[in-house]
Write an enzyme that holds these catalytic residues in place. Structure first.
Site, PDB file in Angstrom:
ATOM      1  N   LEU A   1       0.887  -1.167   0.000  1.00  0.00           N
ATOM      2  CA  LEU A   1       0.000   0.000   0.000  1.00  0.00           C
ATOM      3  C   LEU A   1       0.922   1.213   0.000  1.00  0.00           C
ATOM      4  CD1 LEU A   1      -2.719  -0.859   2.701  1.00  0.00           C
ATOM      5  CD2 LEU A   1      -3.003  -0.842   0.216  1.00  0.00           C
ATOM      6  N   ASP A   2       0.514   2.288  -0.652  1.00  0.00           N
ATOM      7  CA  ASP A   2       1.313   3.519  -0.611  1.00  0.00           C
ATOM      8  C   ASP A   2       1.448   3.989   0.838  1.00  0.00           C
ATOM      9  OD1 ASP A   2       1.146   3.450  -3.373  1.00  0.00           O
ATOM     10  OD2 ASP A   2      -0.595   4.800  -3.410  1.00  0.00           O
ATOM     11  N   ALA A   3       2.500   4.758   1.099  1.00  0.00           N
ATOM     12  CA  ALA A   3       2.690   5.265   2.471  1.00  0.00           C
ATOM     13  C   ALA A   3       1.473   6.078   2.915  1.00  0.00           C
ATOM     14  CB  ALA A   3       3.956   6.114   2.532  1.00  0.00           C
TER      15      ALA A   3
END
Ligand code: URA
Length: 248
Positions: free
Chosen positions: A100-102
């Site tokens: 997942l993106d930050a």
């Protein structure tokens, strides 16, 4: 259990790579070289790889985490940011299943089961993932929803059709079976609704049921449900294979 599976469970390699190692004569059972990956073995059989005894690791574990914003979903971060693996105290060598993106929150799994992780992330299996997005430029109109449903062209190629529903004028829920980099953000950008907040609320059969920052170990039944993700459709035989099997 089959010798190749036993080696995979022992963390030597994937099952397919283990078959190669066995055929190459690098595996012994009770001191004898065995080249048949199907040989039936257990912990008392005396299996060794390159002369070193191997034993299956304990039953693999799968942990669900509700990832907060600002936490990266790699095992380690070169910039010293907090990681999802660091959120869970465990003696296992866990790694994240996919990314997942930050700045995305929501459900991410950690496991020490390499085969399961591969199955859940390989595009051929098309495991559905559902995201809830709060977007700019509300309300999201029917035309935008339709474009997302049909699939649209991003700079790395066309997306597959997505399941999409509008939950509020500025909130949509999208289910995709791909996992390209920042895909949901790019899809919503492409229809004129940049993402303000993104949360993954489902991964395959699992629904996000934890408060942000919390984690829990999945039950045996939940792990079974993950393993039961449908197998990919068989590819039609290549022209060469068709020719060979028709004898011409
Ligand atoms: N799509 C995105 O854009 N970001 C994520 O973190 C996951 C899917």
């Amino acid at each position: 259990m089959r010798l190749s599976r036993y080696l995979a469970h022992s963390g030597v390699s994937s099952r397919r790579a283990a078959e190669e190692l066995i055929r190459a004569g690098r595996v012994t059972v009770g001191g004898e070289v065995v080249t048949d990956p199907a040989r039936d073995v257990d912990a008392s059989s005396g299996v060794a790889f390159d002369g070193r005894p191997v034993a299956p690791v304990a039953e693999p574990v799968v942990i669900a985490v509700h990832k907060p914003r600002g936490v990266v979903s790699t095992a380690r971060d070169t910039h010293g940011r907090p990681t999802v693996v660091g959120m869970v105290r465990s003696r296992r060598r866990l790694y994240p299943v996919g990314r997942l993106d930050a700045d995305t929150t929501g459900l991410i799994l950690l496991t020490d089961d390499g085969e399961l992780a591969h199955r859940l992330t390989h595009p051929r299996y098309g495991v559905p993932k559902t995201y809830r997005a709060v977007v700019a430029n509300a309300p999201v109109g029917e035309a935008a929803l339709e474009r997302l449903r049909r699939g649209l062209v991003l700079d790395d190629g066309p997306t597959q059709p997505a399941e999409v529903r509008r939950l509020a004028p500025d909130t949509v829920e999208l289910t995709i079976r791909e996992g390209r980099k920042r895909q949901v953000r790019r899809m919503l950008d492409a229809v004129g609704h940049p993402v303000r907040r993104l949360t993954r609320v489902r991964f395959g059969p699992l629904r996000l049921d934890l408060p942000e920052g919390a984690h829990r170990t999945l039950t045996a039944r939940e792990v079974e449900a993950l393993r039961a993700q449908p197998a990919p459709p068989r590819r039609p035989p290549s022209r060469r294979r068709r020719r060979r099997s028709s004898g011409s």
